[in-house]
Design an enzyme around this catalytic site. Structure first.
Site, short mmCIF file in Angstrom:
data_model
loop_
_atom_site.label_atom_id
_atom_site.label_comp_id
_atom_site.label_asym_id
_atom_site.label_seq_id
_atom_site.Cartn_x
_atom_site.Cartn_y
_atom_site.Cartn_z
N LYS A 292 -31.92 99.97 -23.22
CA LYS A 292 -32.72 98.76 -23.45
C LYS A 292 -34.18 99.10 -23.17
O LYS A 292 -34.53 99.53 -22.09
CB LYS A 292 -32.25 97.64 -22.51
CG LYS A 292 -33.19 96.40 -22.52
CD LYS A 292 -32.67 95.27 -21.63
CE LYS A 292 -33.70 94.13 -21.51
NZ LYS A 292 -33.25 93.03 -20.64
N ASP A 297 -40.95 91.88 -20.75
CA ASP A 297 -40.08 90.73 -20.97
C ASP A 297 -40.71 89.47 -20.38
O ASP A 297 -40.58 89.21 -19.18
CB ASP A 297 -38.69 90.99 -20.35
CG ASP A 297 -37.72 89.83 -20.62
OD1 ASP A 297 -38.05 88.97 -21.46
OD2 ASP A 297 -36.64 89.81 -19.99
N LYS A 304 -40.32 82.88 -18.93
CA LYS A 304 -40.00 83.01 -17.51
C LYS A 304 -41.07 82.32 -16.68
O LYS A 304 -42.24 82.40 -17.01
CB LYS A 304 -39.98 84.49 -17.10
CG LYS A 304 -38.79 85.29 -17.57
CD LYS A 304 -38.87 86.72 -17.05
CE LYS A 304 -37.78 87.59 -17.66
NZ LYS A 304 -36.42 87.21 -17.26
N ASP A 315 -38.62 96.46 -17.76
CA ASP A 315 -37.46 96.09 -18.59
C ASP A 315 -37.14 97.13 -19.67
O ASP A 315 -36.28 96.92 -20.50
CB ASP A 315 -37.71 94.71 -19.21
CG ASP A 315 -36.43 93.89 -19.34
OD1 ASP A 315 -35.45 94.22 -18.65
OD2 ASP A 315 -36.42 92.94 -20.13
N ASP A 374 -34.72 84.50 -23.62
CA ASP A 374 -34.81 85.42 -22.49
C ASP A 374 -33.56 86.30 -22.36
O ASP A 374 -33.53 87.24 -21.58
CB ASP A 374 -35.04 84.62 -21.19
CG ASP A 374 -35.60 85.47 -20.06
OD1 ASP A 374 -36.01 86.63 -20.34
OD2 ASP A 374 -35.63 84.99 -18.92
N GLU A 376 -32.66 88.58 -24.30
CA GLU A 376 -33.10 89.41 -25.43
C GLU A 376 -32.51 90.82 -25.40
O GLU A 376 -32.34 91.44 -26.44
CB GLU A 376 -34.63 89.49 -25.46
CG GLU A 376 -35.28 90.55 -24.55
CD GLU A 376 -35.04 90.33 -23.07
OE1 GLU A 376 -34.73 89.18 -22.68
OE2 GLU A 376 -35.13 91.29 -22.28
N ARG A 378 -29.54 91.99 -24.82
CA ARG A 378 -28.27 92.15 -25.54
C ARG A 378 -28.48 92.15 -27.06
O ARG A 378 -27.68 92.73 -27.80
CB ARG A 378 -27.28 91.05 -25.10
CG ARG A 378 -27.72 89.65 -25.40
CD ARG A 378 -26.97 88.61 -24.58
NE ARG A 378 -27.43 88.55 -23.19
CZ ARG A 378 -26.92 87.75 -22.25
NH1 ARG A 378 -25.92 86.94 -22.54
NH2 ARG A 378 -27.39 87.76 -21.03
N1 BES Z 1 -34.77 91.47 -18.11
C1 BES Z 1 -34.02 90.35 -17.69
C2 BES Z 1 -33.06 90.67 -16.53
C3 BES Z 1 -33.68 91.14 -15.24
C4 BES Z 1 -33.77 90.26 -14.17
C5 BES Z 1 -34.08 92.45 -15.06
C6 BES Z 1 -34.30 90.70 -12.97
C7 BES Z 1 -34.61 92.88 -13.85
C8 BES Z 1 -34.72 92.00 -12.81
C9 BES Z 1 -33.18 89.81 -18.84
O1 BES Z 1 -33.72 89.97 -20.10
C10 BES Z 1 -33.02 88.33 -18.64
O2 BES Z 1 -34.00 87.66 -18.66
N2 BES Z 1 -31.77 87.89 -18.48
C11 BES Z 1 -31.49 86.50 -18.30
C12 BES Z 1 -30.31 86.14 -19.17
C13 BES Z 1 -30.02 84.67 -19.23
C14 BES Z 1 -31.14 83.94 -19.92
C15 BES Z 1 -28.71 84.48 -19.95
C16 BES Z 1 -31.16 86.29 -16.83
O3 BES Z 1 -30.52 87.15 -16.23
O4 BES Z 1 -31.59 85.28 -16.28
ZN ZN Z 2 -35.00 91.56 -20.32
MN MN Z 3 -35.07 88.41 -20.62
#
Ligand code: BES
Ligand code: ZN
Ligand code: MN
Length: 530
Positions: A292, A297, A304, A315, A374, A376, A378
Site C-alpha cells: 500500500k 492519507d 480525517k 501510509d 478513508d 482507500e 483496500r
Molecule cells: N491509513 C489508514 C489506517 C491507519 C490508521 C494507518 C492509523 C496508520 C495509523 C486507513 O486508510 C484508514 O483510514 N482506515 C480506516 C478505515 C475505515 C474508514 C473503514 C480506519 O481504520 O479508520
Molecule cells: Zn490509509
Molecule cells: Mn484512510
C-alpha cells in the site's frame, strides 16, 4: 482542479536527488576489547540473582577493572535491566576512553545463549547512545556467526538518523543531530570465517534496505509524491539490475485500474502502479509482494479530523517495505523470483475526488461502492492483487498500514497477519518471529463477509465497524484469484513510531515488515515455505 504540467509542483523533475543515506560501516575484528581503538567499548550486563553480572565477551574489559566491573556497575546503579545504559570512564589498559554497559535482562538458563532479539535490542540501544561518535567496539556475548549477525543487525538498525532535512537534499545535521554512529566493530569475531562474513554481509544489506524504507517513510508527502516514489524505484532498479514498469495515470486508465485511479483522482499528484521485479535464473519459487503506497492519507472527502492526520505520510510504509525487500533480495542474490507491486496514490479531497456513494470499476471488472473514502488502502491494493494474480505466483503477500482497528487490537508494536491458508498464516508468523518482528495471526471470519454487501455494486469498501481490521482483510480476499496462497500484513501499528525511540527502533518510520519479507524470500529460496 487539475493544474497544467508547467505549474505542477509534484513532478519528479522538481525533486532534487537526495544525499546518500549516511552508511554506518560494519567491521569484524579479532582484537580483544581492550586493544581496539574506539570511542567506546560496549559490554553487556545482565540481571543476576542478587546483583548485576557482566556478560561474556567483556572479559578483557573486566580484567582492566581488576575483575570488579560488575561491582563498579552496581555502584553506579546498574541492574542489568533491558534497555538500561550505564557509561563510565575506562580503566587503564583499555584503548577506548569510555565503557558503555547495556542491559540484557535476565541471565539465560544454563547452557542457553542470549536469544537473537535480546542481542539485537541491546546492540541497538548502545548504538543510539553512541550517536554522533565515530566508532563503537561491541564486546557483547557473541558465541556464533548467528549471534554476530544479530548484534550487527541491532547495532546497524540503531545507528539510524533521518538526516534529509526537508527531504529535498538539504542536510538537517546540527548540534542535536550529529548523525548516527559511524562504525560498528564486533570484537572477538572471525573476519575470515565464511559464516561470520556471510552474517555480516547479510546484516549490512538488510539494514541498508530497512533504512531505505525508513527514509522513504520519513520523507514528507509534499516531496514524496507517487511519481517521485516511482522515480526512486526506477533509479534503484537500474542500480541493482531489477526490471521496472511504471503505469502512469494514462496507462492506469487504459488498463482499467479503477481502484488506484479512484483513490488518486482528488490529488494534483497523480497515482502510479510500479512493478519492480527481481529474478534469479535458478529460482524455483515466485513470490508477489504488494505494498500500500498512499503517499498521504487525508481521508479524502471522508476527511480525517485533526489529530488523525499528522502522521499520515506513513501510509506508504507497505510500498516502502516491498520496494526495500526486492532490492535486498537482489543484493543478497537470493534464488527466488520476487515481484514487487507498489500501489501509489495520494488520497485528497477536492472537486475531482471520489465521493462517498460513488461506484468504482476495479481492475478485472468487479465493482465497488465507496461508502467511506478513508477506506482507500483496500481499493488500491485490490487492483494490484488482481493484477499480480494474473502472473500466477506461488504466493501473494500484501503489506499495508490498513486499519486503525488493527492498532486498537494489537497496539503499536505488533502487526496482524491474515491469510486464506491457515498453514501459510502460521508460517508467516514464525518467519516474523525469526526476523525479530512482533506479529499475531488474525482470523477472517466468514460471518463478517455479508457486511460488505452493496445494493449497487459487487462489494462495498466498508462494512461492520467491529473487527474492522478483519473486514478489510475479507475485502482483499475477494480479489485473490482462486488457488493462490495469499497473506496480508496489517502494519498500521508498528509502521510509524510516534513515541520515543526504543531498542533499535527510531522515532518515525520503522521499516516494519522488511525483515519479515526478506526472511520470507530467503525461506522461499530454500524451498521451505512450511
Ligand atoms: N491509513 C489508514 C489506517 C491507519 C490508521 C494507518 C492509523 C496508520 C495509523 C486507513 O486508510 C484508514 O483510514 N482506515 C480506516 C478505515 C475505515 C474508514 C473503514 C480506519 O481504520 O479508520
Ligand atoms: Zn490509509
Ligand atoms: Mn484512510
Amino acid at each position: 482542479m487539475r493544474r497544467g504540467a508547467a505549474y505542477n509542483p509534484y513532478r519528479p523533475t522538481n525533486y532534487r536527488k537526495r544525499d546518500p543515506t549516511t552508511v554506518t560501516v560494519l567491521t569484524l575484528s579479532t582484537s580483544s576489547a581492550a586493544a581496539l581503538r574506539a570511542d567506546a567499548v560496549v559490554v553487556g550486563v545482565a540481571k543476576g540473582a542478587k546483583s548485576p553480572v557482566v556478560a561474556a565477551g567483556a572479559e578483557a574489559v573486566d580484567k582492566a577493572f581488576g575483575g570488579k566491573l560488575a561491582a563498579v556497575l552496581e555502584t553506579l546503579g546498574a541492574t542489568g535491566a533491558e534497555g538500561e545504559v550505564t557509561k563510565l570512564p575506562s580503566a587503564s589498559g583499555l584503548k577506548a576512553p569510555v565503557v558503555l554497559a547495556v542491559g540484557l535482562g535476565e541471565v539465560p538458563a544454563k547452557g542457553d545463549g542470549y536469544d537473537a532479539e535480546t542481542l539485537r535490542r541491546a546492540a541497538g540501544v548502545a548504538s543510539r547512545a553512541l550517536s554522533g561518535s565515530k566508532k563503537g567496539a561491541f564486546a557483547l556475548p557473541i558465541g556464533s556467526a548467528a549471534d554476530a549477525g544479530a548484534v550487527a543487525e541491532g547495532a546497524l538498525l540503531g545507528a539510524y538518523a533521518y538526516d534529509k532535512g526537508n527531504g529535498n537534499g538539504k542536510n538537517a545535521k546540527d548540534k542535536k543531530n550529529n548523525g548516527p554512529l559511524a562504525e560498528v566493530a564486533l570484537v572477538g569475531t572471525k573476519p575470515r570465517d565464511k559464516e561470520y562474513k556471510a552474517a555480516a554481509e547479510r546484516a549490512t544489506a538488510l539494514v541498508a534496505e530497512v533504512n531505505r524504507a525508513r527514509d522513504l517513510i520519513n520523507t514528507p508527502s509534499n516531496v514524496l509524491t507517487p511519481a517521485v516514489f516511482a522515480a526512486e524505484a526506477v533509479a534503484a532498479a537500474k542500480e541493482h539490475g531489477l526490471k521496472t514498469e511504471v503505469l502512469d495515470e494514462k496507462a492506469l486508465k487504459k488498463g482499467g485500474y479503477g481502484g488506484i485511479l479512484g483513490v488518486g483522482q482528488g490529488s494534483d499528484a497523480p497515482p502510479r502502479l510500479v512493478r519492480i521485479a527481481y529474478t534469479h535464473p535458478k529460482a524455483e519459487k515466485t513470490l508477489a509482494l504488494i505494498g500500500k503506497g498512499i503517499t498521504y492519507d487525508s481521508g479524502g472527502i471522508s476527511l480525517k479530523p485533526a489529530g488523525h492526520n499528522e502522521t499520515m505520510k506513513c501510509d506508504m510504509s507497505g510500498a516502502a517495505a516491498v520496494f526495500a525487500t526486492v532490492v535486498a533480495a537482489a543484493k543478497l542474490g537470493l534464488r527466488v523470483n520476487l515481484t514487487g507491486w507498489l500501489a501509489l496514490a495520494e488520497n485528497m479531497p477536492s472537486g475531482s475526488a471520489t465521493r462517498p456513494g460513488d461506484v468504482l470499476s476495479m481492475y478485472g471488472g468487479k465493482t465497488v461502492e465507496v461508502l467511506n473514502t478513508d477506506a482507500e488502502g483496500r481499493l488500491v491494493l485490490a487492483d494490484a492483487i488482481t493484477r499480480a494474480g494474473e502472473e500466477k505466483p506461488d504466493a501473494i503477500v500484501d503489506v499495508a498500514t490498513l486499519t486503525g482497528a488493527m492498532v486498537l487490537a494489537l497496539g503499536n508494536r505488533t502487526f496482524g497477519i491474515m491469510s486464506n491458508d491457515e498453514a501459510f498464516r502460521t508460517t508467516l508468523h514464525e518467519i516474523a518471529e525469526e526476523a525479530g518482528e512482533q506479529s499475531w495471526p488474525m482470523p477472517l471470519p466468514s460471518d463478517l463477509r455479508k457486511s460488505i454487501d452493496s445494493p449497487v455494486a459487487d462489494l462495498a469498501n466498508m462494512g461492520e465497524r467491529m473487527g474492522g481490521g478483519l473486514v478489510a482483510g475479507i475485502f482483499l480476499k475477494e480479489f485473490v484469484a482462486d488457488g493462490i496462497t495469499w497473506g496480508h500484513l496489517d502494519i498500521a501499528g508498528p509502521a510509524f513510531n510516534e513515541s520515543g525511540p526504543f531498542g533499535y527502533t527510531p522515532k518515525g518510520g520503522t521499516g516494519s515488515a522488511v525483515r519479515t519479507l526478506v526472511r520470507l524470500a530467503e525461506r522461499a529460496a530454500d524451498g521451505d515455505l512450511g
